[in-house]
Design an enzyme around this catalytic site. Sequence first.
Site, PDB file in Angstrom:
ATOM      1  CB  CYS A  93     -21.538  16.140  29.612  1.00 51.35           C
ATOM      2  SG  CYS A  93     -23.233  15.150  28.841  1.00 51.35           S
ATOM      3  CG  HIS A 178     -20.119  11.899  31.651  1.00 46.96           C
ATOM      4  ND1 HIS A 178     -20.161  13.141  32.555  1.00 46.96           N
ATOM      5  CD2 HIS A 178     -21.255  11.605  30.740  1.00 46.96           C
ATOM      6  CE1 HIS A 178     -21.523  13.683  32.273  1.00 46.96           C
ATOM      7  NE2 HIS A 178     -22.052  12.768  31.164  1.00 46.96           N
ATOM      8  CD  GLU A 180     -17.401  13.168  34.466  1.00 48.36           C
ATOM      9  OE1 GLU A 180     -18.543  13.522  34.643  1.00 48.36           O
ATOM     10  OE2 GLU A 180     -16.824  13.137  33.331  1.00 48.36           O
TER      11      GLU A 180
END
Length: 236
Positions: A93, A178, A180
């Site tokens: 990001c 994202h 994660e």
Amino acid sequence: MHTALPDTIYAIQHLAFEDLGSLEDTFYQMGYRVRYFEAGIDDLSKALEYKGLTIILGGPIGVYETEDYPFLQQEIDLLKVRLENNLPTLGICLGAQLIAHALGAKVYAGHAKEIGWSPLDIKATPNNPLAVLADHAVLHWHGDTFELPSQATLLASSAIYPNQAFSVGNNILALQFHIEAEAHTMEKWLIGHTCELRKADIHIPSLRRDNQQYAVALEMVASRVIQNFIGQLKYQ
């Protein structure tokens, strides 16, 4: 574990609750340790001059806000040198936007907020580390976007923004989305980003349901993306 890579992963954090998420467990399972650096507080030179893998995480500020956040300029200057030296780097990001900017590409406010879960258009480039994400929804949470750096290979697009991920050689990977995101910690994001969510007219209960529906599956394939990326690193 990749034997040539130093055994600690460095991660630069711009916001307390935007951490490595599910990737932290992946690194531990692969035999690595993790050390965090807090942008704006810690000296980032050690993280950005590190010969091992450094990950630059997300945050709600823009790369062009150096007047309001002077630490960004040092981060950008150090990152430029890091990328010139082809040191292993992953940006997520804001981290991806910083990489794009450091490589000379324009980063700017996009035409629409992209917040929520949707699949990517994965490009058929050779050895694309994101190939395992085909048919999987990922979490998008950004308002800024970037032009593709001239030396980069485009890896993925979304319905709203064409430049969602790119690589430069084997050692540099930038992800606008994202990867994660972790199912059991996403409530932190809903709390911490409440002002942004309300301003963007995002229905929080719906986003929470989507988090619960899609995040667990993403955790599984995110681990494979990281393994793919680390497996292809050319470490000196």
